[in-house]
Design a protein around this motif. Structure first.
Motif, PDB file in Angstrom:
ATOM      1  N   ALA A  17       0.591  -1.295  -0.059  1.00 11.90           N
ATOM      2  CA  ALA A  17      -0.124   0.020  -0.014  1.00 11.90           C
ATOM      3  C   ALA A  17       0.918   1.208  -0.157  1.00 11.90           C
ATOM      4  CB  ALA A  17      -0.805   0.049   1.093  1.00 11.90           C
ATOM      5  N   ARG A  18       2.044   0.961   0.728  1.00 11.26           N
ATOM      6  CA  ARG A  18       2.859   2.181   0.747  1.00 11.26           C
ATOM      7  C   ARG A  18       3.425   2.756  -0.365  1.00 11.26           C
ATOM      8  NH1 ARG A  18       8.295   2.820   4.619  1.00 11.26           N
ATOM      9  NH2 ARG A  18       8.971   5.026   3.861  1.00 11.26           N
ATOM     10  N   TRP A  46       2.209   1.903  -3.696  1.00 11.89           N
ATOM     11  CA  TRP A  46       1.240   2.397  -4.303  1.00 11.89           C
ATOM     12  C   TRP A  46       0.587   3.778  -4.176  1.00 11.89           C
ATOM     13  CZ3 TRP A  46      -0.130   0.384  -8.699  1.00 11.89           C
ATOM     14  CH2 TRP A  46      -0.123  -0.617  -8.997  1.00 11.89           C
ATOM     15  N   GLN A  47       0.758   4.291  -2.637  1.00 13.69           N
ATOM     16  CA  GLN A  47       0.506   5.571  -2.198  1.00 13.69           C
ATOM     17  C   GLN A  47       1.419   6.709  -2.778  1.00 13.69           C
ATOM     18  OE1 GLN A  47      -2.426   6.727  -0.266  1.00 13.69           O
ATOM     19  NE2 GLN A  47      -1.381   8.513  -1.548  1.00 13.69           N
ATOM     20  N   GLU A  48       2.820   5.827  -2.718  1.00  8.06           N
ATOM     21  CA  GLU A  48       3.866   6.830  -3.058  1.00  8.06           C
ATOM     22  C   GLU A  48       3.933   7.128  -4.434  1.00  8.06           C
ATOM     23  OE1 GLU A  48       7.348   4.707  -1.963  1.00  8.06           O
ATOM     24  OE2 GLU A  48       7.354   5.436   0.236  1.00  8.06           O
ATOM     25  N   GLU A 101       1.053   6.875  -6.392  1.00  4.91           N
ATOM     26  CA  GLU A 101      -0.154   8.032  -6.630  1.00  4.91           C
ATOM     27  C   GLU A 101       0.224   9.222  -6.319  1.00  4.91           C
ATOM     28  OE1 GLU A 101      -3.829  10.151  -6.056  1.00  4.91           O
ATOM     29  OE2 GLU A 101      -2.302   9.756  -4.635  1.00  4.91           O
ATOM     30  N   SER A 102       0.901   9.650  -5.151  1.00  4.18           N
ATOM     31  CA  SER A 102       1.357  10.959  -4.832  1.00  4.18           C
ATOM     32  C   SER A 102       2.071  11.592  -5.988  1.00  4.18           C
ATOM     33  CB  SER A 102       1.827  10.848  -3.408  1.00  4.18           C
ATOM     34  OG  SER A 102       0.861  10.430  -2.485  1.00  4.18           O
ATOM     35  N   ARG A 116      -4.752   4.189  -8.256  1.00  8.28           N
ATOM     36  CA  ARG A 116      -5.963   4.604  -7.387  1.00  8.28           C
ATOM     37  C   ARG A 116      -6.647   3.387  -7.014  1.00  8.28           C
ATOM     38  NH1 ARG A 116      -7.001  10.868  -9.890  1.00  8.28           N
ATOM     39  NH2 ARG A 116      -5.542  11.702  -8.331  1.00  8.28           N
ATOM     40  N   LEU A 118      -5.412   1.465  -4.351  1.00  7.45           N
ATOM     41  CA  LEU A 118      -5.649   2.300  -3.087  1.00  7.45           C
ATOM     42  C   LEU A 118      -7.068   2.328  -2.647  1.00  7.45           C
ATOM     43  CD1 LEU A 118      -3.028   4.798  -3.582  1.00  7.45           C
ATOM     44  CD2 LEU A 118      -2.912   3.098  -2.232  1.00  7.45           C
ATOM     45  N   ASP A 148      -9.241   4.194  -4.135  1.00 10.20           N
ATOM     46  CA  ASP A 148      -9.658   5.425  -4.445  1.00 10.20           C
ATOM     47  C   ASP A 148     -10.673   5.292  -5.761  1.00 10.20           C
ATOM     48  OD1 ASP A 148     -10.303   8.407  -4.891  1.00 10.20           O
ATOM     49  OD2 ASP A 148      -8.065   8.841  -5.059  1.00 10.20           O
TER      50      ASP A 148
END
Length: 634
Positions: free
Chosen positions: A19-20, A22-24, A26-27, A50, A53, A55
């Motif tokens: 998840a981390r 993927w979040q990095e 996405e950001s 997304r 994640l 979203d």
């Protein structure tokens, strides 16, 4: 890359990355969207991140941007339809499948299978079936597509064919426990019992050997089917735990808060269900909602079900302060909204039934979370605090069978509506039944009937010549198989008659033509039992260990007929035959029900409301004092 992404089934493509990461990703991508070189590939990558994640709003936005650059890009269409499906925006998704569903798109397994799934979710099962078959040509080895086909065939009442689809899924993936259960369940609908003993032995062995694995989908959809089978309560709890833990996967609990201080404002109760329309749950609960103390309890309905415009739907909405339509919300969005509304007691009215949103409760949006009414057994969820029952359906010694703490109502746990119709009784001739002789009845769905029960019914009929049994005409496959099973047991099939499905008033009016009802086991009559008692018709039941087998017994205790709640097959048969041979005793029971109807606690909605409110208040007071949930005896 596009062909690889779309052709294989979802199960064949494990998600890589945490998840981390993927979040990095996405950001980083989201920070670059205004860059002039941010193009198709970047929008697709942002949409993919997304999706991982959860979203889905952001996913839809990214996919639409990609599609604006290249309208026929199939990866963009796939991401967009995936996002719309995740939000239950079926009509929008279907429009895209139809717009892009020609040529190369039909070569991609996920595109075709998602097209079929969308049609099925819209209730268009006859249209979905040929598209599921088309998907199978592309990837016949995916067990999930066979299960989805089976569900659509089930909705079309092609139960034996549906069972074969699930059997194929078991062949492809032998440890797919839910598929094993559904084979049995669908054959039950058809009353096709030839393989039942072997199937049950295999299923029990698989359940005993199964390890709880939240990442596995193998148990999804099994619980409701298990409720109608002879399963030890410990195994039932294990099966529901598997699904409940799967539902909690990825859910992060929201900030914890306490129940509002006593007297500071009304206690806020939230009910979550897909059934706030003309459905048994609402038909039972509506008067209890109408009769509640509005000065002390504020109720919100969180609905993820259809709008049927029925009188019941209008009543149930009018009975509450707020109605929130959550059909297009994700689980996380639902949970955040409930948390924002500062609900004190959140009640799940679905349990592990079809269309449940059990995963919402894994976010812990309310300080007290409760399972009630919708499912005849434990939710299996550690994140549900209480299970509402009564002394008979949930005796405290059954606590090891439940993931929740038992909370007992002082009367029967089942609410009822005293405003329901009470039509004048029909005559037997209106339904093609003989004027003379004993008529026994059972209007439960065919999946509740097992060979052991049918054996007892045949022996009862054979003990009293001329008696007949009137069953619900649930489906043609069941009718054919029941008649064959009767003949195999030496009973003339003509002694079993079948009643068509009709509207509620006609159904209630025909019930009194029956002398008394013979109940099923191990899954007893629930709403059908209270309907019979409402119309003055006794019900003979057999109580077992599980909740599902004890409901009719609880109803009988609440109307003063505990002698009809048997505890052995022999007692059940002896009682039935004795009643058939003692018209005076039978008529006394019918008078007792008819004359006492207005005074029975079972049909007192105002009293039920007070008792339920008292139970909620006891839960709330423990929370205010900082005490953990605990069993609440009646």
């Amino acid at each position: 890359m596009l062909t690889r992404h779309l052709r294989k089934p979802p199960a064949a493509e494990p998600v890589r990355g945490t998840a981390r990461t993927w979040q990095e990703a996405e950001s980083m991508l989201a920070s670059m969207v205004k860059h002039p070189r941010f193009g198709l590939d970047q929008w697709l990558a942002l949409g993919s991140a997304r999706l991982q994640l959860g979203d889905y709003d952001g996913l839809v936005e990214a996919a639409r941007q990609a599609q604006a650059i290249e309208p026929d890009n199939l990866q963009a269409v796939h991401l967009l339809t995936s996002g719309l499906m995740k939000q239950s925006r079926w009509k929008e998704a279907l429009a895209l499948f139809e717009q892009h569903g020609q040529g190369k798109a039909r070569e991609h397994y996920q595109f075709v299978s998602n097209h079929a799934t969308t049609l099925a979710e819209m209730g268009r099962h006859a249209d979905a079936v040929p598209i599921y078959l088309e998907a199978m040509v592309l990837c016949v080895q995916d067990p999930a597509i066979h299960m989805k086909l089976g569900l659509s065939l089930k909705e079309m009442k092609m139960f034996e064919e549906a069972a074969e689809s699930f059997l194929t899924a078991v062949t492809l993936q032998p440890d797919r426990f839910a598929a094993q259960v559904m084979v049995i369940h669908l054959r039950q609908f058809a009353c096709a019992w030839g393989q039942l003993e072997a199937d049950m032995a295999s299923m029990r062995s698989a359940l005993e050997a199964m390890e709880i694995d939240p990442a596995s989908t193998r148990g999804e959809g099994a619980a409701w089917a298990l409720a109608a089978l002879d399963i030890p309560p410990a195994l039932m709890l294990k099966a529901t735990r598997q699904v409940a833990e799967r539902c909690a996967l990825g859910a992060t609990p929201l900030p914890r808060r306490r129940v509002a201080a006593a007297g500071s404002r009304p206690l806020r109760i939230g009910y979550v269900s897909a059934d706030f329309h003309s459905h048994a749950t609402s038909l039972l609960l509506v008067e209890a909602l109408e009769a509640r103390d509005r000065s002390r309890f504020h109720v919100t309905l969180y609905s993820h079900g259809r709008n049927d415009g029925s009188a019941t739907q209008h009543r149930v909405r009018a009975a509450c302060e707020r109605f929130v339509d959550m059909r297009e919300m994700t689980l996380a969005e639902m949970a955040r909204r409930i948390h924002q509304d500062e609900i004190d007691v959140l009640v799940d009215l679905k349990g592990q039934t079809y269309e449940n949103r059990l995963g919402v409760f894994a976010y812990r949006p309310a300080p007290i979370q409760v399972s009630f009414l919708g499912f005849p057994g434990t939710s299996g969820a550690s994140y549900i605090d209480y299970f509402i029952g009564d002394r008979h359906v949930t005796p405290l010694e059954h606590a090891p069978h439940y993931a929740e703490h038992i909370a007992q109502m002082p009367g029967c746990y089942q609410p009822n509506d005293s405003q329901r119709p009470h039509p004048a009784p029909h005559e037997r001739v209106q339904w093609g039944l003989p004027r003379e002789g004993i008529v026994l009845g059972n209007f439960n769905q065919s999946f509740k009937l097992l060979p052991e029960t049918f054996d007892a019914w045949v022996r009862i009929l054979q003990a009293v010549p001329g008696s007949i049994l009137w069953l619900l005409a649930d489906n043609q496959q069941a009718i054919r198989n029941i008649e064959r099973e009767a003949a195999a047991r030496g009973l003339d099939p003509q002694r079993i008659r079948f009643a068509p499905r009709v509207g509620i008033e006609h159904h209630l009016a025909r019930l009194p033509v029956v002398d008394f009802m013979l109940d099923n086991w191990p899954c007893s009559a629930h709403t059908t039992a209270s309907d019979a008692l409402w119309m003055g018709v006794p019900v003979l039941t057999l109580m077992g260990e599980g909740f599902a087998s004890r409901v009719a017994g609880s109803l009988l205790h609440s109307v003063g007929l505990p002698e009809l709640a048997c505890t052995s097959v022999q007692q059940y048969e002896d009682t039935a035959v004795a009643l058939m041979r003692d018209p005076a005793r039978l008529q006394a029971m019918r008078r007792h029900l008819s004359e006492g109807r207005q005074g029975f606690v079972l049909f007192d909605g105002a009293r039920f409301a007070r008792d339920l409110e008292s139970l909620y208040e006891r839960m709330a007071e423990r929370d205010r004092q900082g005490l953990p949930p605990a069993a609440l005896a009646a």
